[in-house]
Write a protein that holds these residues in place. Structure first.
Motif, PDB file in Angstrom:
ATOM      1  N   VAL A 182       0.848  -1.201   0.000  1.00  0.00           N
ATOM      2  CA  VAL A 182       0.000   0.000   0.000  1.00  0.00           C
ATOM      3  C   VAL A 182       0.880   1.247   0.000  1.00  0.00           C
ATOM      4  CG1 VAL A 182      -1.934  -1.111   1.184  1.00  0.00           C
ATOM      5  CG2 VAL A 182      -0.225   0.094   2.527  1.00  0.00           C
ATOM      6  N   ASP A 183       0.317   2.332  -0.469  1.00  0.00           N
ATOM      7  CA  ASP A 183       0.960   3.636  -0.429  1.00  0.00           C
ATOM      8  C   ASP A 183       0.197   4.525   0.538  1.00  0.00           C
ATOM      9  OD1 ASP A 183       2.923   3.043  -2.308  1.00  0.00           O
ATOM     10  OD2 ASP A 183       1.811   3.897  -3.984  1.00  0.00           O
ATOM     11  N   GLY A 184       0.791   5.641   0.868  1.00  0.00           N
ATOM     12  CA  GLY A 184       0.135   6.585   1.754  1.00  0.00           C
ATOM     13  C   GLY A 184       0.450   8.011   1.362  1.00  0.00           C
ATOM     14  N   LYS A 185      -0.132   8.910   2.093  1.00  0.00           N
ATOM     15  CA  LYS A 185       0.088  10.334   1.886  1.00  0.00           C
ATOM     16  C   LYS A 185       0.442  10.936   3.242  1.00  0.00           C
ATOM     17  CE  LYS A 185      -2.778  10.533  -2.155  1.00  0.00           C
ATOM     18  NZ  LYS A 185      -1.785   9.930  -2.963  1.00  0.00           N
ATOM     19  N   GLU A 186       1.155  12.063   3.193  1.00  0.00           N
ATOM     20  CA  GLU A 186       1.539  12.723   4.434  1.00  0.00           C
ATOM     21  C   GLU A 186       1.268  14.214   4.327  1.00  0.00           C
ATOM     22  OE1 GLU A 186       5.367  13.915   7.184  1.00  0.00           O
ATOM     23  OE2 GLU A 186       5.543  13.736   5.023  1.00  0.00           O
ATOM     24  N   MET A 187       0.816  14.766   5.439  1.00  0.00           N
ATOM     25  CA  MET A 187       0.773  16.212   5.571  1.00  0.00           C
ATOM     26  C   MET A 187       1.620  16.580   6.781  1.00  0.00           C
ATOM     27  SD  MET A 187      -2.208  19.077   5.558  1.00  0.00           S
ATOM     28  CE  MET A 187      -2.756  18.980   7.230  1.00  0.00           C
ATOM     29  N   ASN A 188       2.631  17.385   6.511  1.00  0.00           N
ATOM     30  CA  ASN A 188       3.579  17.799   7.532  1.00  0.00           C
ATOM     31  C   ASN A 188       3.247  19.236   7.941  1.00  0.00           C
ATOM     32  OD1 ASN A 188       5.807  18.422   9.074  1.00  0.00           O
ATOM     33  ND2 ASN A 188       7.309  18.064   7.474  1.00  0.00           N
ATOM     34  N   ILE A 189       3.066  19.446   9.231  1.00  0.00           N
ATOM     35  CA  ILE A 189       2.712  20.772   9.732  1.00  0.00           C
ATOM     36  C   ILE A 189       3.814  21.803   9.453  1.00  0.00           C
ATOM     37  CG2 ILE A 189       3.593  20.497  12.073  1.00  0.00           C
ATOM     38  CD1 ILE A 189       1.065  21.952  13.047  1.00  0.00           C
ATOM     39  N   ASP A 190       5.052  21.336   9.248  1.00  0.00           N
ATOM     40  CA  ASP A 190       6.151  22.260   8.960  1.00  0.00           C
ATOM     41  C   ASP A 190       6.220  22.659   7.490  1.00  0.00           C
ATOM     42  OD1 ASP A 190       7.117  22.589  11.552  1.00  0.00           O
ATOM     43  OD2 ASP A 190       8.296  20.752  11.444  1.00  0.00           O
ATOM     44  N   HIS A 191       5.307  22.173   6.678  1.00  0.00           N
ATOM     45  CA  HIS A 191       5.264  22.574   5.270  1.00  0.00           C
ATOM     46  C   HIS A 191       5.011  24.078   5.204  1.00  0.00           C
ATOM     47  CE1 HIS A 191       3.832  23.041   1.161  1.00  0.00           C
ATOM     48  NE2 HIS A 191       4.413  21.871   0.894  1.00  0.00           N
ATOM     49  N   PRO A 192       5.723  24.794   4.333  1.00  0.00           N
ATOM     50  CA  PRO A 192       5.547  26.255   4.263  1.00  0.00           C
ATOM     51  C   PRO A 192       4.118  26.691   3.920  1.00  0.00           C
ATOM     52  CG  PRO A 192       7.143  25.482   2.611  1.00  0.00           C
ATOM     53  CD  PRO A 192       6.738  24.300   3.417  1.00  0.00           C
ATOM     54  N   GLY A 193       3.332  25.831   3.310  1.00  0.00           N
ATOM     55  CA  GLY A 193       1.963  26.180   2.962  1.00  0.00           C
ATOM     56  C   GLY A 193       0.961  25.961   4.077  1.00  0.00           C
ATOM     57  N   PHE A 194       1.415  25.397   5.210  1.00  0.00           N
ATOM     58  CA  PHE A 194       0.506  25.128   6.322  1.00  0.00           C
ATOM     59  C   PHE A 194       0.246  26.424   7.078  1.00  0.00           C
ATOM     60  CE2 PHE A 194      -1.030  23.656  10.386  1.00  0.00           C
ATOM     61  CZ  PHE A 194      -1.763  22.527  10.067  1.00  0.00           C
ATOM     62  N   ASP A 195      -0.993  26.826   7.131  1.00  0.00           N
ATOM     63  CA  ASP A 195      -1.407  28.040   7.837  1.00  0.00           C
ATOM     64  C   ASP A 195      -1.607  27.677   9.309  1.00  0.00           C
ATOM     65  OD1 ASP A 195      -2.626  30.280   8.906  1.00  0.00           O
ATOM     66  OD2 ASP A 195      -4.027  30.533   7.241  1.00  0.00           O
ATOM     67  N   LEU A 196      -0.719  28.137  10.166  1.00  0.00           N
ATOM     68  CA  LEU A 196      -0.767  27.790  11.582  1.00  0.00           C
ATOM     69  C   LEU A 196      -1.992  28.373  12.302  1.00  0.00           C
ATOM     70  CD1 LEU A 196       3.026  28.057  12.469  1.00  0.00           C
ATOM     71  CD2 LEU A 196       1.658  25.983  12.161  1.00  0.00           C
ATOM     72  N   SER A 197      -2.682  29.314  11.665  1.00  0.00           N
ATOM     73  CA  SER A 197      -3.894  29.843  12.283  1.00  0.00           C
ATOM     74  C   SER A 197      -5.091  28.907  12.060  1.00  0.00           C
ATOM     75  CB  SER A 197      -4.219  31.238  11.734  1.00  0.00           C
ATOM     76  OG  SER A 197      -4.626  31.158  10.374  1.00  0.00           O
ATOM     77  N   LYS A 198      -4.889  27.874  11.230  1.00  0.00           N
ATOM     78  CA  LYS A 198      -5.935  26.892  10.971  1.00  0.00           C
ATOM     79  C   LYS A 198      -5.474  25.537  11.505  1.00  0.00           C
ATOM     80  CE  LYS A 198      -7.513  29.158   6.717  1.00  0.00           C
ATOM     81  NZ  LYS A 198      -7.519  30.439   7.283  1.00  0.00           N
ATOM     82  N   ASN A 199      -6.408  24.670  11.833  1.00  0.00           N
ATOM     83  CA  ASN A 199      -6.012  23.345  12.296  1.00  0.00           C
ATOM     84  C   ASN A 199      -6.150  22.339  11.154  1.00  0.00           C
ATOM     85  OD1 ASN A 199      -8.721  22.542  12.149  1.00  0.00           O
ATOM     86  ND2 ASN A 199      -9.068  22.815  14.338  1.00  0.00           N
ATOM     87  N   GLN A 200      -5.866  21.085  11.447  1.00  0.00           N
ATOM     88  CA  GLN A 200      -5.873  20.048  10.420  1.00  0.00           C
ATOM     89  C   GLN A 200      -7.260  19.842   9.807  1.00  0.00           C
ATOM     90  OE1 GLN A 200      -5.749  19.448  13.645  1.00  0.00           O
ATOM     91  NE2 GLN A 200      -6.587  17.471  14.200  1.00  0.00           N
ATOM     92  N   ARG A 201      -8.303  20.154  10.540  1.00  0.00           N
ATOM     93  CA  ARG A 201      -9.669  19.992  10.012  1.00  0.00           C
ATOM     94  C   ARG A 201      -9.913  20.879   8.790  1.00  0.00           C
ATOM     95  NH1 ARG A 201     -12.853  16.985  13.475  1.00  0.00           N
ATOM     96  NH2 ARG A 201     -11.931  16.699  15.514  1.00  0.00           N
ATOM     97  N   TYR A 202      -9.286  22.030   8.767  1.00  0.00           N
ATOM     98  CA  TYR A 202      -9.409  22.929   7.623  1.00  0.00           C
ATOM     99  C   TYR A 202      -8.917  22.242   6.345  1.00  0.00           C
ATOM    100  CZ  TYR A 202      -8.576  26.876   4.508  1.00  0.00           C
ATOM    101  OH  TYR A 202      -8.561  27.714   3.425  1.00  0.00           O
ATOM    102  N   TYR A 203      -7.936  21.372   6.501  1.00  0.00           N
ATOM    103  CA  TYR A 203      -7.356  20.667   5.358  1.00  0.00           C
ATOM    104  C   TYR A 203      -8.005  19.304   5.111  1.00  0.00           C
ATOM    105  CZ  TYR A 203      -3.981  24.387   5.862  1.00  0.00           C
ATOM    106  OH  TYR A 203      -3.410  25.627   5.955  1.00  0.00           O
ATOM    107  N   GLY A 204      -9.067  18.996   5.836  1.00  0.00           N
ATOM    108  CA  GLY A 204      -9.828  17.771   5.597  1.00  0.00           C
ATOM    109  C   GLY A 204      -9.461  16.599   6.480  1.00  0.00           C
ATOM    110  N   LEU A 205      -8.515  16.791   7.395  1.00  0.00           N
ATOM    111  CA  LEU A 205      -8.080  15.705   8.272  1.00  0.00           C
ATOM    112  C   LEU A 205      -8.748  15.834   9.638  1.00  0.00           C
ATOM    113  CD1 LEU A 205      -4.251  15.661   7.502  1.00  0.00           C
ATOM    114  CD2 LEU A 205      -6.065  14.352   6.402  1.00  0.00           C
ATOM    115  N   THR A 206      -9.126  14.694  10.205  1.00  0.00           N
ATOM    116  CA  THR A 206      -9.718  14.704  11.537  1.00  0.00           C
ATOM    117  C   THR A 206      -8.881  13.900  12.527  1.00  0.00           C
ATOM    118  OG1 THR A 206     -11.150  12.873  10.885  1.00  0.00           O
ATOM    119  CG2 THR A 206     -12.064  15.068  10.714  1.00  0.00           C
ATOM    120  N   GLN A 207      -7.756  13.424  12.080  1.00  0.00           N
ATOM    121  CA  GLN A 207      -6.893  12.633  12.952  1.00  0.00           C
ATOM    122  C   GLN A 207      -6.030  13.533  13.831  1.00  0.00           C
ATOM    123  OE1 GLN A 207      -4.926  11.518   9.181  1.00  0.00           O
ATOM    124  NE2 GLN A 207      -3.162  11.047  10.460  1.00  0.00           N
TER     125      GLN A 207
END
Length: 154
Positions: free
Chosen positions: A84-109
């Motif tokens: 299987v393959d997977g995907k990752e979202m890293n909070i340190d990515h320059p495009g991550f808006d720290l004023s928003k949480n992961q739910r804004y990006y569709g993640l609930t984990q």
């Protein structure tokens, strides 16, 4: 002459129907999460789009920069075992808006977890920090195996 064209039309129609039927049958038998252990890091906006359009698969949401490489390596090894393959979202990515949480990006984990989603819905997650490094790969193996059998079985 009309009979000849009629026969050709019928044959062409049958070939088309059989071809489409074969595509449908083979696509139904394939898992939505097949791969060879790759983990694709998505930008936050790409993750948001993926979750809206598909939202199915294994996703890592990482926050702990110090242990990120270790978590990714261990997860890749476990994913290879189950093709299987997977995907990752890293909070340190320059495009991550720290004023928003992961739910804004569709993640609930929660952060520093591997989760399985089906059609955008969180089904289950496993925390990397919950296990000692010596136990983590075995736990991830079990998590991926059970998730694949439960949510992606044919």
């Amino acid at each position: 002459m009309n009979r000849k064209y009629g026969l050709i039309s019928i044959i062409a129609g049958l070939v088309l129907v059989l071809g489409l039927g074969a595509v449908f049958v083979f696509s139904q038998g394939s898992s939505e999460v097949k791969g060879n252990g790759n983990i694709e890091e998505l930008s936050p906006q790409a993750m948001k789009k993926f979750m809206k359009e598909n939202g199915t698969g294994f996703i890592i949401y990482s926050l702990d920069e110090e242990n990120r490489d270790s978590y990714l390596y261990t997860t890749k090894e476990a994913m290879k075992n189950y093709n299987v393959d997977g995907k990752e979202m890293n909070i340190d990515h320059p495009g991550f808006d720290l004023s928003k949480n992961q739910r804004y990006y569709g993640l609930t984990q929660q952060a520093d977890t591997l989760a399985v989603y089906k059609d955008g819905d969180l089904k289950k997650q496993i925390s990397f920090e919950e296990y000692e490094p010596s136990q983590l790969e075995a736990e991830l193996d079990h998590f991926i195996q059970m998730s694949k059998e439960t949510y992606f079985a044919n």
